[in-house]
Enzyme design. Structure first.
Site, mmCIF file in Angstrom:
data_model
loop_
_atom_site.group_PDB
_atom_site.id
_atom_site.type_symbol
_atom_site.label_atom_id
_atom_site.label_comp_id
_atom_site.label_asym_id
_atom_site.label_seq_id
_atom_site.Cartn_x
_atom_site.Cartn_y
_atom_site.Cartn_z
ATOM 1 N N CYS A 239 16.541 1.716 -3.318
ATOM 2 C CA CYS A 239 17.867 1.921 -2.546
ATOM 3 C C CYS A 239 18.114 3.319 -2.798
ATOM 4 O O CYS A 239 18.317 3.970 -3.923
ATOM 5 C CB CYS A 239 18.991 0.934 -3.078
ATOM 6 S SG CYS A 239 18.438 -0.715 -2.689
ATOM 7 N N ARG B 220 13.243 6.023 -1.168
ATOM 8 C CA ARG B 220 13.778 5.006 -2.146
ATOM 9 C C ARG B 220 13.859 3.397 -1.657
ATOM 10 O O ARG B 220 14.205 2.362 -2.516
ATOM 11 C CB ARG B 220 15.043 5.488 -2.671
ATOM 12 C CG ARG B 220 15.217 6.716 -3.560
ATOM 13 C CD ARG B 220 16.404 7.078 -4.075
ATOM 14 N NE ARG B 220 16.966 6.233 -4.899
ATOM 15 C CZ ARG B 220 16.734 6.389 -6.274
ATOM 16 N NH1 ARG B 220 16.154 7.495 -6.784
ATOM 17 N NH2 ARG B 220 17.115 5.665 -7.120
ATOM 18 N N TRP C 104 16.245 -1.307 -0.269
ATOM 19 C CA TRP C 104 15.052 -1.987 -0.546
ATOM 20 C C TRP C 104 15.309 -3.152 -1.334
ATOM 21 O O TRP C 104 16.153 -3.564 -2.159
ATOM 22 C CB TRP C 104 14.200 -1.424 -1.701
ATOM 23 C CG TRP C 104 12.894 -1.761 -1.947
ATOM 24 C CD1 TRP C 104 11.605 -1.413 -1.469
ATOM 25 C CD2 TRP C 104 12.348 -2.713 -2.940
ATOM 26 N NE1 TRP C 104 10.650 -2.144 -1.713
ATOM 27 C CE2 TRP C 104 11.086 -2.816 -2.919
ATOM 28 C CE3 TRP C 104 13.337 -3.399 -4.120
ATOM 29 C CZ2 TRP C 104 10.338 -3.863 -3.899
ATOM 30 C CZ3 TRP C 104 12.745 -4.188 -4.935
ATOM 31 C CH2 TRP C 104 11.145 -4.405 -4.697
ATOM 32 N N ASN D 54 23.212 0.366 -5.628
ATOM 33 C CA ASN D 54 21.961 0.355 -5.850
ATOM 34 C C ASN D 54 21.556 -0.307 -7.199
ATOM 35 O O ASN D 54 22.468 0.374 -8.279
ATOM 36 C CB ASN D 54 21.345 1.855 -5.928
ATOM 37 C CG ASN D 54 20.168 1.983 -6.339
ATOM 38 O OD1 ASN D 54 19.134 0.999 -6.712
ATOM 39 N ND2 ASN D 54 19.801 3.155 -7.054
ATOM 40 N N GLY D 55 21.133 -1.396 -7.338
ATOM 41 C CA GLY D 55 20.514 -2.005 -8.622
ATOM 42 C C GLY D 55 20.741 -3.688 -8.574
ATOM 43 O O GLY D 55 20.300 -3.915 -7.465
ATOM 44 N N GLU E 157 -6.592 3.168 -11.221
ATOM 45 C CA GLU E 157 -5.564 4.030 -10.348
ATOM 46 C C GLU E 157 -6.201 4.016 -9.054
ATOM 47 O O GLU E 157 -5.273 3.976 -7.952
ATOM 48 C CB GLU E 157 -5.609 5.290 -11.227
ATOM 49 C CG GLU E 157 -4.778 6.348 -10.164
ATOM 50 C CD GLU E 157 -3.480 5.882 -9.818
ATOM 51 O OE1 GLU E 157 -2.969 4.862 -10.161
ATOM 52 O OE2 GLU E 157 -2.974 6.677 -8.674
ATOM 53 N N LYS F 61 -4.019 3.088 -5.505
ATOM 54 C CA LYS F 61 -3.747 4.099 -4.537
ATOM 55 C C LYS F 61 -4.218 3.633 -3.045
ATOM 56 O O LYS F 61 -3.675 3.546 -2.116
ATOM 57 C CB LYS F 61 -4.530 5.529 -4.966
ATOM 58 C CG LYS F 61 -4.127 6.857 -4.760
ATOM 59 C CD LYS F 61 -2.764 7.374 -5.056
ATOM 60 C CE LYS F 61 -1.775 6.441 -5.415
ATOM 61 N NZ LYS F 61 -0.841 6.609 -6.823
ATOM 62 N N GLU G 219 -2.145 0.213 -1.861
ATOM 63 C CA GLU G 219 -0.854 0.528 -1.548
ATOM 64 C C GLU G 219 -0.608 1.364 -0.172
ATOM 65 O O GLU G 219 0.321 1.221 0.437
ATOM 66 C CB GLU G 219 0.077 1.129 -2.595
ATOM 67 C CG GLU G 219 -0.206 2.798 -2.848
ATOM 68 C CD GLU G 219 0.716 3.279 -3.914
ATOM 69 O OE1 GLU G 219 1.929 2.969 -3.970
ATOM 70 O OE2 GLU G 219 0.193 3.951 -4.675
ATOM 71 N N HIS H 109 -20.785 -8.700 -15.743
ATOM 72 C CA HIS H 109 -20.414 -10.007 -16.481
ATOM 73 C C HIS H 109 -19.412 -10.797 -15.518
ATOM 74 O O HIS H 109 -18.668 -11.494 -15.867
ATOM 75 C CB HIS H 109 -19.451 -9.451 -17.560
ATOM 76 C CG HIS H 109 -20.203 -8.603 -18.851
ATOM 77 N ND1 HIS H 109 -21.208 -9.442 -19.577
ATOM 78 C CD2 HIS H 109 -20.420 -7.256 -18.978
ATOM 79 C CE1 HIS H 109 -21.610 -8.511 -20.225
ATOM 80 N NE2 HIS H 109 -21.242 -7.161 -20.067
ATOM 81 N N LYS I 212 10.009 3.872 -3.615
ATOM 82 C CA LYS I 212 9.893 4.729 -4.981
ATOM 83 C C LYS I 212 10.965 4.642 -5.955
ATOM 84 O O LYS I 212 12.146 4.039 -5.709
ATOM 85 C CB LYS I 212 9.794 6.221 -4.580
ATOM 86 C CG LYS I 212 8.907 7.240 -5.501
ATOM 87 C CD LYS I 212 8.730 8.308 -5.121
ATOM 88 C CE LYS I 212 7.730 9.090 -5.985
ATOM 89 N NZ LYS I 212 6.465 8.573 -6.095
HETATM 90 C C1 F6R Z 1 1.922 4.026 -7.233
HETATM 91 C C2 F6R Z 1 3.046 4.384 -7.831
HETATM 92 C C3 F6R Z 1 3.810 3.363 -8.734
HETATM 93 C C4 F6R Z 1 4.761 4.065 -9.796
HETATM 94 C C5 F6R Z 1 5.211 3.125 -10.817
HETATM 95 C C6 F6R Z 1 6.089 3.706 -11.762
HETATM 96 O O1 F6R Z 1 1.248 5.164 -6.553
HETATM 97 O O2 F6R Z 1 3.648 5.397 -7.552
HETATM 98 O O3 F6R Z 1 2.916 2.576 -9.264
HETATM 99 O O4 F6R Z 1 3.669 4.847 -10.613
HETATM 100 O O5 F6R Z 1 6.294 2.331 -10.071
HETATM 101 O O6 F6R Z 1 7.086 4.531 -11.249
HETATM 102 P P1 F6R Z 1 7.606 5.690 -12.435
HETATM 103 O O7 F6R Z 1 6.457 6.662 -12.489
HETATM 104 O O8 F6R Z 1 8.603 6.369 -11.695
HETATM 105 O O9 F6R Z 1 8.067 5.421 -13.657
#
Ligand code: F6R
Length: 580
Positions: free
Chosen positions: A2, A28, A72, A96-97, A462, A466, A469, A485, A575
């Site tokens: 948000c 966000r 969000w 936001n929260g 990782e 990537k 998502e 396994h 994010k």
């Molecule tokens: C994936 C991604 C997320 C963040 C996770 C933690 O590309 O960006 O998995 O890594 O939400 O976020 P932060 O780093 O802000 O604590």
């Protein structure tokens, strides 16, 4: 999670200014949006809808103050009714929260609820107290007494000029203009207007009327003095520039961000290394991509400093909190420094007397401010939802810290400087074109597998985050030796397998899948005959995982573009995840 943006001051408080600010915060949350503009005659005009902000068409009146929200969804689906602002009685609110006790408050403050949100319940609480004659500040203090959870809120109170804002657990930053004041969840929202900021801390509120700003303690109502700080960012840092998306811009910025990340003060590094040495156990706490960077760190500390670091996803810490006590070190790894799952562990740990070492990309973040030592990532704003440059910066700093812990910090710096140089050379248009060509073929598949060993195992995990998502292709990462396994049963004719590394064991594992029909794409320093396709990466020795993950980031970006998706704003994501 948000985005909030507000502005007070008649010359600039327009709906258009708010929309521009919200656009900068859309990373966000981008399910829905809403704007409230208050005119000089005290009328509040609201426009809100579902979808992205670019689709907005509203005729806003001239305002004296305005605020907006990009959502969000947490409580209540993605509908126009659930979009903020919410109006109850004389109160217009954005939030936001999360209000954890909203059910109980809903019964205590009944009204004709128009949405399913916890925010409308908070508006109802504020409106009920406002109706009894309390001032806006007193209403906010009452809200702080009654609401359990995390919030950053902005409110208009009918007939009272100004915007009232309060913070507990979700970020709010004040931008000081010459004749006006901005309030936002993140600095890029007002960076085109001012670089002078005040950071609101938890349990603080602020009332802004034009350029007049008053900070108050949210519990006692007492005035607080705040230092105004000039941020070192340029407005262009937070724009796409000539790049088609933030994600590829941020991937390319890794030409220089590793070098900036390792430019840490020696004193801070020494202090951090001392904390590692003196700790009664170290837990690295992180989520998602940051957790995979922390896993790479686990290997660095073991391989370089002979130290065991326990890496636990923050959301899985509850069983292990019993081992956190006075003298434990909590190593928080985070881009935003606001992630709720991490914050919760840190708060519990701090109360038990644990020390906190944080690595975040936002100097003013909650984690940075609660840490005993903070090592900033120094990559500039990261706006694409998928973390790229912050992740490699986290790994570089963990690598440096492992060397500092081993008492060989200069050696670590030299290795990382060489890695930064090699990455700079690697990231050229020809390299990207080669990866783009492979991504066009990969984008046609619905499933793929990634394997790696040692520090490349967390990179396989990782890679799966990537790719999933941003391209929505089902990608699964495995420790290379684990494949036989069980998961090898998934390998069928033509199944794509990305092989990270060229050590003999991993190449044997690659051969095992190749003999079962897999299409093998190698990402490595040395070519092998087992590879059907090969992406060459420079040899970065113990820091190999940093250079190996970058082509995978590029691959996932191009797979998303090839599939017609917006890599900057993947579905269902946002994010900075500030809810648990
Ligand atoms: C994936 C991604 C997320 C963040 C996770 C933690 O590309 O960006 O998995 O890594 O939400 O976020 P932060 O780093 O802000 O604590």
């Amino acid at each position: 999670m948000c985005g909030i943006f507000g502005v007070s001051g008649s010359s600039v408080a327009s709906g258009a200014t708010v929309l521009k600010g919200l656009k900068a915060l859309e990373y966000r949350g981008y399910d829905s949006w809403g704007v409230a503009v208050r005119t000089a005659r005290n009328d509040v005009f609201i426009c809100k809808d579902v979808g992205k902000i670019s689709q907005v068409h509203c005729d806003f009146p001239d305002g004296v103050e305005a605020f907006g929200h990009s959502r969000w969804a947490t409580h209540g689906g993605v509908t126009k009714a659930n979009a903020h602002p919410h109006v109850v009685g004389g109160v217009t609110l954005i939030h936001n929260g999360i209000c954890e006790n909203y059910r109980e408050l809903k019964e205590k403050y009944p009204t004709t609820y128009a949405s399913e949100t916890d925010t409308e319940v908070m508006a109802s609480l504020l409106a009920a107290h406002f109706a009894t004659g309390k001032t806006p500040e007193e209403c906010m203090m009452q809200m702080a007494k009654e609401v359990e959870g995390r919030y950053a809120v902005l409110a208009f109170f009918e007939g009272r000029p100004g915007i009232c804002a309060a913070r507990k657990g979700s970020p709010l930053i004040i931008g000081r203009g010459e004749h006006e004041t901005y309030i936002a969840s993140d600095i890029p929202a007002f960076l085109p207007y001012t670089k002078n900021v005040n950071y609101l801390d938890d349990n603080e509120m602020v009332r802004v009327v034009g350029a007049e700003v008053e900070f108050l303690n949210l519990q006692s109502g007492k005035a607080i003095d705040k230092r105004t700080i000039a941020v070192p960012w340029e407005a262009e840092d937070a724009t796409k520039g000539d790049h088609p998306h933030f994600m590829i811009k941020e991937i390319r910025e890794q030409k220089s961000t590793i070098a900036s990340a390792i430019n840490q003060s020696n004193d801070k590094l020494k202090a951090a290394a001392k904390m590692m040495k003196e700790a009664k156990g170290v837990y690295a706490i992180a989520c998602g991509t940051a957790n995979k960077a922390a896993m790479a760190g686990e290997y660095f500390f073991a391989n370089i400093a002979g130290r065991k670091v326990n890496v636990v996803p923050a959301s899985e810490m509850s069983s292990f909190l019993q081992f956190v006590r006075e003298g434990t070190l909590l190593l928080a790894v985070s881009q935003s420094g606001e992630t709720a799952d991490v914050m919760e562990v840190l708060e519990i740990g701090k109360n038990k007397g644990a020390k906190i070492l944080a690595m975040t990309n936002v100097e003013s973040s909650s984690m940075a401010r609660m840490a005993d030592v903070h090592l900033p990532l120094q990559t500039g704003p990261e706006k694409a939802v998928a973390s790229t440059k912050a992740a490699t910066a986290q790994m570089a700093i963990l690598f440096l810290l492992a060397y500092a812990d081993a008492g060989r910090v200069n050696e670590g710096r030299e290795l990382l400087s060489a890695t930064a140089g090699a990455i700079n050379d690697m990231l050229n248009p020809r390299f990207e074109e080669r990866i783009e060509a492979i991504s066009k073929k990969l984008a046609k598949h619905e499933n793929m597998f990634i394997i790696g060993r040692n520090t490349l195992y967390p990179m396989a995990l990782e890679a799966s985050i990537k790719i999933q998502e941003v391209s929505y292709v089902h990608a699964q990462g495995f420790a290379a030796g684990e494949l036989k396994h069980g998961p090898i049963a998934l390998i069928t004719e033509g199944a794509p397998v990305l092989v990270l590394g060229d050590d003999p064991e991993t190449l044997s594992n690659a051969m095992e899948v190749k003999s079962r029909g897999a299409w093998v794409i190698g990402v490595s320093c040395i070519h092998s005959e087992v590879f059907d396709e090969w992406i060459r990466v420079p040899d970065c020795d113990e820091a190999q995982c940093i250079s190996t993950v970058i082509p995978v980031q590029i691959l996932s970006y191009h797979m998303a573009v090839e599939r017609g998706l917006d890599p900057d704003q993947p579905r269902n994501l946002a994010k900075s995840v500030t809810v648990k």
